[in-house]
Design a protein around this motif. Structure first.
Motif, PDB file in Angstrom:
ATOM      1  N   LYS A 166      33.623  21.458  53.547  1.00  9.87           N
ATOM      2  CA  LYS A 166      32.655  20.531  52.971  1.00  9.87           C
ATOM      3  C   LYS A 166      33.240  19.130  52.854  1.00  9.87           C
ATOM      4  O   LYS A 166      32.548  18.131  53.115  1.00  9.87           O
ATOM      5  N   LEU A 167      34.524  19.063  52.461  1.00 10.73           N
ATOM      6  CA  LEU A 167      35.165  17.749  52.373  1.00 10.73           C
ATOM      7  C   LEU A 167      35.250  17.089  53.749  1.00 10.73           C
ATOM      8  O   LEU A 167      35.002  15.881  53.901  1.00 10.73           O
ATOM      9  N   ILE A 168      35.575  17.896  54.749  1.00  7.89           N
ATOM     10  CA  ILE A 168      35.660  17.354  56.109  1.00  7.89           C
ATOM     11  C   ILE A 168      34.283  16.926  56.594  1.00  7.89           C
ATOM     12  O   ILE A 168      34.117  15.879  57.242  1.00  7.89           O
ATOM     13  N   SER A 169      33.260  17.751  56.271  1.00 10.62           N
ATOM     14  CA  SER A 169      31.899  17.407  56.693  1.00 10.62           C
ATOM     15  C   SER A 169      31.408  16.133  56.030  1.00 10.62           C
ATOM     16  O   SER A 169      30.593  15.389  56.604  1.00 10.62           O
ATOM     17  N   ALA A 170      31.884  15.884  54.799  1.00 11.38           N
ATOM     18  CA  ALA A 170      31.456  14.674  54.097  1.00 11.38           C
ATOM     19  C   ALA A 170      32.085  13.409  54.678  1.00 11.38           C
ATOM     20  O   ALA A 170      31.588  12.304  54.442  1.00 11.38           O
ATOM     21  N   GLN A 171      33.172  13.559  55.433  1.00  9.83           N
ATOM     22  CA  GLN A 171      33.833  12.401  56.028  1.00  9.83           C
ATOM     23  C   GLN A 171      33.054  11.921  57.266  1.00  9.83           C
ATOM     24  O   GLN A 171      32.346  12.689  57.905  1.00  9.83           O
ATOM     25  N   PRO A 172      33.167  10.590  57.610  1.00  4.94           N
ATOM     26  CA  PRO A 172      32.483  10.070  58.798  1.00  4.94           C
ATOM     27  C   PRO A 172      33.084  10.649  60.073  1.00  4.94           C
ATOM     28  O   PRO A 172      34.181  11.216  60.049  1.00  4.94           O
ATOM     29  N   PRO A 173      32.382  10.458  61.204  1.00  6.87           N
ATOM     30  CA  PRO A 173      32.914  10.974  62.474  1.00  6.87           C
ATOM     31  C   PRO A 173      34.250  10.345  62.827  1.00  6.87           C
ATOM     32  O   PRO A 173      34.615   9.277  62.346  1.00  6.87           O
ATOM     33  N   ARG A 174      34.956  11.008  63.746  1.00  9.19           N
ATOM     34  CA  ARG A 174      36.289  10.546  64.138  1.00  9.19           C
ATOM     35  C   ARG A 174      36.226   9.190  64.828  1.00  9.19           C
ATOM     36  O   ARG A 174      37.101   8.334  64.635  1.00  9.19           O
ATOM     37  N   SER A 175      35.164   8.952  65.637  1.00  7.85           N
ATOM     38  CA  SER A 175      35.041   7.670  66.343  1.00  7.85           C
ATOM     39  C   SER A 175      34.919   6.516  65.362  1.00  7.85           C
ATOM     40  O   SER A 175      35.575   5.476  65.510  1.00  7.85           O
ATOM     41  N   GLU A 176      34.080   6.715  64.329  1.00  6.64           N
ATOM     42  CA  GLU A 176      33.939   5.658  63.331  1.00  6.64           C
ATOM     43  C   GLU A 176      35.241   5.444  62.575  1.00  6.64           C
ATOM     44  O   GLU A 176      35.625   4.319  62.268  1.00  6.64           O
ATOM     45  N   THR A 177      35.923   6.564  62.279  1.00  5.15           N
ATOM     46  CA  THR A 177      37.202   6.435  61.586  1.00  5.15           C
ATOM     47  C   THR A 177      38.208   5.665  62.433  1.00  5.15           C
ATOM     48  O   THR A 177      38.966   4.832  61.923  1.00  5.15           O
TER      49      THR A 177
END
Length: 237
Positions: free
Chosen positions: A150-161
Motif C-alpha cells: 500500500k505504501l508503494i502504491s501510494a507513491q508516484p510512478p518511477r518515471s515521475e520520481t
C-alpha cells in the motif's frame, strides 16, 4: 461333566476374583460356595444338599440285599435328574463367566483403542498448535507485505520520481555552483576587508605621526617664542 464344569467355574472365578475388593482367597471361597450351594438364587433347601440326599438314598438302597432293582432304578433316575438340575446353573454360570471374559477383552480392546485415539488426538492437537503458530506468523508477514504494498502504491510512478530526482539534482548543482561563487566572493570580500583594515591602520598611524609632528612643532615654536621674549625683555632692561 459336572466335575469339569466345577473346575472350569473355579478357574474362571479365580480370574474374576482379582477385580473384586475382597482378598483373592476369600473371594474364591465365597464364589465357590455360592456356585455350589446356589444359596443366593434359590429358596428352601440348597441344591447341593438335595443332591447329596438323593445320592445317599440311592447308595443306601443299592446296599440292601433285597430284590429292589426297580427302587434303585427309580432312585438312580431321581439322582441323575437332580444332578442335571444342579449342573445346568453351573453351565449357565460358566457361560456367564465366558461372556464376562469376552466382555472384559472387548473392554480392554476398547480401552486400548480409546487410549490410542486420545494419543492421536493429543498429537493432532500439538500439530494443529504448530500449524496455528506458523499460520499466525505467515499472516503477520502477509499483513506486513500488504502494508508495504500500500505504501508503494501510494507513491508516484518511477518515471515521475526520476524526473523529480533529475530536477532536484539540477537544483542541487545550481545551489552548489551558487555556494561556490558565494564562497569565492566571500573570500574576496575578506581579502578586501583585510586590505582595507590594513590601509586604515596605516592611515591611522600616519595621522598619529602627523599629529605628533604638529604637536612637537607647536611646542618647539612656543619654546622658541618664550625664549625670544625673555631675551628681548632682558635687552630692554
Amino acid at each position: 461333566m459336572s466335575v469339569r464344569a466345577r473346575r472350569t467355574v473355579s478357574g474362571r472365578s479365580e480370574t474374576i476374583a482379582a477385580n473384586y475388593a475382597f482378598d483373592p482367597l476369600e473371594d474364591d471361597r465365597i464364589i465357590r460356595n455360592r456356585l455350589l450351594t446356589r444359596t443366593t438364587t434359590t429358596r428352601g433347601e440348597p441344591p447341593l444338599k438335595k443332591l447329596q440326599k438323593k445320592f445317599t438314598s440311592f447308595v443306601i438302597e443299592a446296599d440292601k440285599e433285597e430284590d429292589n432293582y426297580s427302587e434303585c432304578s427309580r432312585l438312580a433316575k431321581a439322582f441323575l435328574q437332580e444332578l442335571d438340575a444342579f449342573e445346568i446353573p453351573l453351565l449357565k454360570s460358566q457361560a456367564v463367566v465366558a461372556a464376562n471374559l469376552r466382555e472384559k477383552e472387548n473392554f480392554n480392546e476398547l480401552k486400548e483403542e480409546t487410549n490410542r485415539q486420545i494419543m492421536q488426538a493429543q498429537a493432532d492437537i500439538e500439530s494443529l498448535k504448530k500449524q496455528l503458530a506458523e499460520s499466525k506468523i505467515e499472516r503477520q508477514h502477509k499483513e506486513e507485505c500488504e502494508a508495504i504494498r500500500k505504501l508503494i502504491s501510494a507513491q508516484p510512478p518511477r518515471s515521475e520520481t526520476q524526473k523529480v530526482i533529475h530536477v532536484l539534482k539540477k537544483e542541487i548543482a545550481e545551489l552548489e555552483a551558487e555556494n561556490t561563487a558565494s564562497w569565492r566572493l566571500l573570500e574576496l570580500r575578506k581579502k578586501q576587508f583585510a586590505l582595507l583594515l590594513h590601509v586604515v591602520d596605516e592611515l591611522q598611524e600616519t595621522m598619529e605621526d602627523e599629529q605628533k609632528s604638529i604637536m612637537e612643532e607647536m611646542q618647539r615654536n612656543i619654546t622658541e617664542e618664550t625664549t625670544a621674549g625673555g631675551a628681548e625683555a632682558m635687552s630692554i632692561d
